[in-house]
Design a protein around this motif. Sequence first.
Motif, PDB file in Angstrom:
ATOM      1  N   LEU A   9     -32.852   1.345 117.470  1.00  0.00           N
ATOM      2  CA  LEU A   9     -32.981   0.417 116.349  1.00  0.00           C
ATOM      3  C   LEU A   9     -33.195   1.195 115.063  1.00  0.00           C
ATOM      4  O   LEU A   9     -33.946   2.163 115.034  1.00  0.00           O
ATOM      5  CB  LEU A   9     -34.169  -0.523 116.556  1.00  0.00           C
ATOM      6  N   ASN A  10     -32.542   0.766 114.005  1.00  0.00           N
ATOM      7  CA  ASN A  10     -32.733   1.329 112.672  1.00  0.00           C
ATOM      8  C   ASN A  10     -33.427   0.276 111.825  1.00  0.00           C
ATOM      9  O   ASN A  10     -32.825  -0.733 111.470  1.00  0.00           O
ATOM     10  CB  ASN A  10     -31.386   1.696 112.036  1.00  0.00           C
ATOM     11  N   TYR A  11     -34.698   0.511 111.518  1.00  0.00           N
ATOM     12  CA  TYR A  11     -35.468  -0.446 110.730  1.00  0.00           C
ATOM     13  C   TYR A  11     -35.127  -0.332 109.249  1.00  0.00           C
ATOM     14  O   TYR A  11     -34.637   0.702 108.787  1.00  0.00           O
ATOM     15  CB  TYR A  11     -36.968  -0.217 110.943  1.00  0.00           C
ATOM     16  N   ILE A  12     -35.404  -1.389 108.506  1.00  0.00           N
ATOM     17  CA  ILE A  12     -35.105  -1.428 107.072  1.00  0.00           C
ATOM     18  C   ILE A  12     -35.792  -0.294 106.328  1.00  0.00           C
ATOM     19  O   ILE A  12     -35.234   0.270 105.393  1.00  0.00           O
ATOM     20  CB  ILE A  12     -35.513  -2.801 106.481  1.00  0.00           C
ATOM     21  N   ASP A  13     -37.012   0.079 106.764  1.00  0.00           N
ATOM     22  CA  ASP A  13     -37.758   1.140 106.082  1.00  0.00           C
ATOM     23  C   ASP A  13     -37.308   2.545 106.483  1.00  0.00           C
ATOM     24  O   ASP A  13     -37.895   3.538 106.068  1.00  0.00           O
ATOM     25  CB  ASP A  13     -39.258   0.986 106.313  1.00  0.00           C
ATOM     26  N   GLY A  14     -36.267   2.648 107.307  1.00  0.00           N
ATOM     27  CA  GLY A  14     -35.730   3.943 107.708  1.00  0.00           C
ATOM     28  C   GLY A  14     -36.237   4.450 109.048  1.00  0.00           C
ATOM     29  O   GLY A  14     -35.711   5.419 109.588  1.00  0.00           O
ATOM     30  N   GLU A  15     -37.260   3.812 109.595  1.00  0.00           N
ATOM     31  CA  GLU A  15     -37.791   4.218 110.899  1.00  0.00           C
ATOM     32  C   GLU A  15     -36.770   3.902 111.985  1.00  0.00           C
ATOM     33  O   GLU A  15     -36.017   2.941 111.893  1.00  0.00           O
ATOM     34  CB  GLU A  15     -39.091   3.473 111.181  1.00  0.00           C
ATOM     35  N   LYS A  16     -36.753   4.738 113.022  1.00  0.00           N
ATOM     36  CA  LYS A  16     -35.862   4.520 114.161  1.00  0.00           C
ATOM     37  C   LYS A  16     -36.698   4.512 115.429  1.00  0.00           C
ATOM     38  O   LYS A  16     -37.609   5.320 115.580  1.00  0.00           O
ATOM     39  CB  LYS A  16     -34.809   5.618 114.249  1.00  0.00           C
ATOM     40  N   ARG A  17     -36.391   3.582 116.337  1.00  0.00           N
ATOM     41  CA  ARG A  17     -37.088   3.494 117.621  1.00  0.00           C
ATOM     42  C   ARG A  17     -36.116   3.053 118.704  1.00  0.00           C
ATOM     43  O   ARG A  17     -35.178   2.318 118.441  1.00  0.00           O
ATOM     44  CB  ARG A  17     -38.220   2.471 117.562  1.00  0.00           C
ATOM     45  N   TYR A  18     -36.408   3.488 119.924  1.00  0.00           N
ATOM     46  CA  TYR A  18     -35.636   3.042 121.076  1.00  0.00           C
ATOM     47  C   TYR A  18     -36.336   1.861 121.737  1.00  0.00           C
ATOM     48  O   TYR A  18     -37.561   1.797 121.777  1.00  0.00           O
ATOM     49  CB  TYR A  18     -35.500   4.167 122.108  1.00  0.00           C
TER      50      TYR A  18
END
Length: 71
Positions: A9-18
Amino acid sequence: NRTANIALLNYIDGEKRYILCPDNLKIGDTIICSQNAEVKYGNAMPLSIIPIGLPIHNIELKIGKGAQLAR
């Protein structure tokens, strides 16, 4: 062995998580985690507002602890 599909996932704030990938999630889909989220595959919401009969996965027993049931 683990055989679950994962999604980045690519969050709006730039964070990425699986996350564990829900069925029917496609590249480019937008998913939401909210009490006001539309009822659709991939969105996260409290069990109390999910309609009966809708498939579910990744149930948290405590908020923020991560999926513990139906993984």
